[in-house]
Design an enzyme around this catalytic site. Sequence first.
Site, short mmCIF file in Angstrom:
data_model
loop_
_atom_site.label_atom_id
_atom_site.label_comp_id
_atom_site.label_asym_id
_atom_site.label_seq_id
_atom_site.Cartn_x
_atom_site.Cartn_y
_atom_site.Cartn_z
CE LYS A 78 5.95 0.52 10.16
NZ LYS A 78 5.99 1.94 9.78
CG HIS B 1 -1.81 -5.48 -0.85
ND1 HIS B 1 -0.88 -6.16 -0.09
CD2 HIS B 1 -2.94 -5.42 -0.09
CE1 HIS B 1 -1.42 -6.48 1.07
NE2 HIS B 1 -2.67 -6.05 1.10
#
Lengths: 292, 197
Positions: B103, B36
Amino acid sequence: MHSLLESLIELIRRTSAEVPDDVHRAIVGSLENEKKGTIAESALKIIERNIDLAKRKSQPLCQDTGSVLFYVDAPIGLDQITFAETAREAVKQATKKGYLRQNSVDSLTGKNDGTNCGPGAPTLHFHQHRSPDLQVRLVLKGGGCENVGAQYSLPDEATGANRDLNGCRRVILDAVLQAQGKGCGPGILGVCIGGDRATGYEWSKTQFLRRLDDVNPVPELAALEQEIVKTSNDLGIGPMGFGGKTTLLGCKIVTANRVPASYFVSVSYMCWAYRRQGITLDSSGAIQGWLY
Amino acid sequence: MISLTTPLTAEAVRNLKVGDEVFISGIVCTGRDAVHKYLHEGGALPEGVNLSGGIIYHCGPVVIKDAAGAWKVVAAGPTTSTREEPYQWQIIRDHQVRGVIGKGGMGPRTQAACKEYGCVYLHAVGGAAQVLAECVKRVRNVYFLEKFGSPEAIWELEVENFPAVVTIDAHGRSLHEEVFKASNAALSGHIASAPAH
């Protein structure tokens, strides 16, 4: 110390693949208690299936096999240097076998050499005792739950927490609120009231060595532990933060003396994939029994 | 239960709403902190990786080579997604990502990007590495293995009936925001009613 090496590898394998019985019972209880047909119940069912599958396949419950924390209760005269070398070798071999993920990164260079060994990894805590027994406990603590740990310095204006038990209660509940589902709830808290910053966090983690169903010998702390669990479950955060009845499976609290100027409350959060096991070793290093 | 197959269309994504339980089949690419940050800083995707209509999975799997030399995923649950909050919105925008599996939920920038570009956040059960690894049928490829190390590499995985819950939809709703608000209010009420001793 061939046998010790094998024993420690087996300790790592079992710790990584199985939740201890006390934790499993708490999870089964929460599944029964959760409202049927909700996403909270679905999450707990997947958790339950995962526990079963990991044990059967002897593979990691969670891919984040975590910080590797050894707690060694040693008789007087144990050669700690050799023990530590053997523990590091066990970690390396357990990593090759896939019991542990290649999970240890050089903080300066970002390199992962794939051994899980380096400065501070694994961590070994030695405690000498007068008994001839050698006991080794292992906690594998994943990063997700470690990241939601929190340390408060009281008084804490944001939560209105003063330097008393009620203030401790407020900040512990604030830690639960801030964690939401990010630490893979339903979770278990280990808390230390007092100490310096490092000791506070260290002692908060030793609370994870306690069984979930034990009772704190200090009545005030036993009452606080129960109240934290009950109130947290009333907040409706639920498994994974999906909403629901089970936010915490347990809360364990210890106190350490502090200097008059400091009043820390250190909260460590353990995920439902609560990996903790322990062994007693005989003089040859073979496993004599399991502690949980 | 709703079945989703990659590549995802904008329409399929817009039909989903918070609380929907889904089964995902097709291809997902793992990507976590290093990937990322790299994409955010303008790094190019490796040749062969196409995220358009695709799903990014916040996951650092345990992968070993079997006796025949083939990759085998032995544990593959989600990692905490909030760490990608500074970057995710941009990656959704620039690479036409339609789904993000992770999550713990994500923040307002990701929530806004899901709404604007048509993407959903799919919450897998954290810690359920074995159940989720069973859904991985094959490792198609791995990229950046040397560069970022195994957990941080891009693993291109073929999955079947991978279970997840929509917790941020493409209509601006977030279950995480809603549960936080409700639990925060419940705690404030509890503190106000408890005796200050």
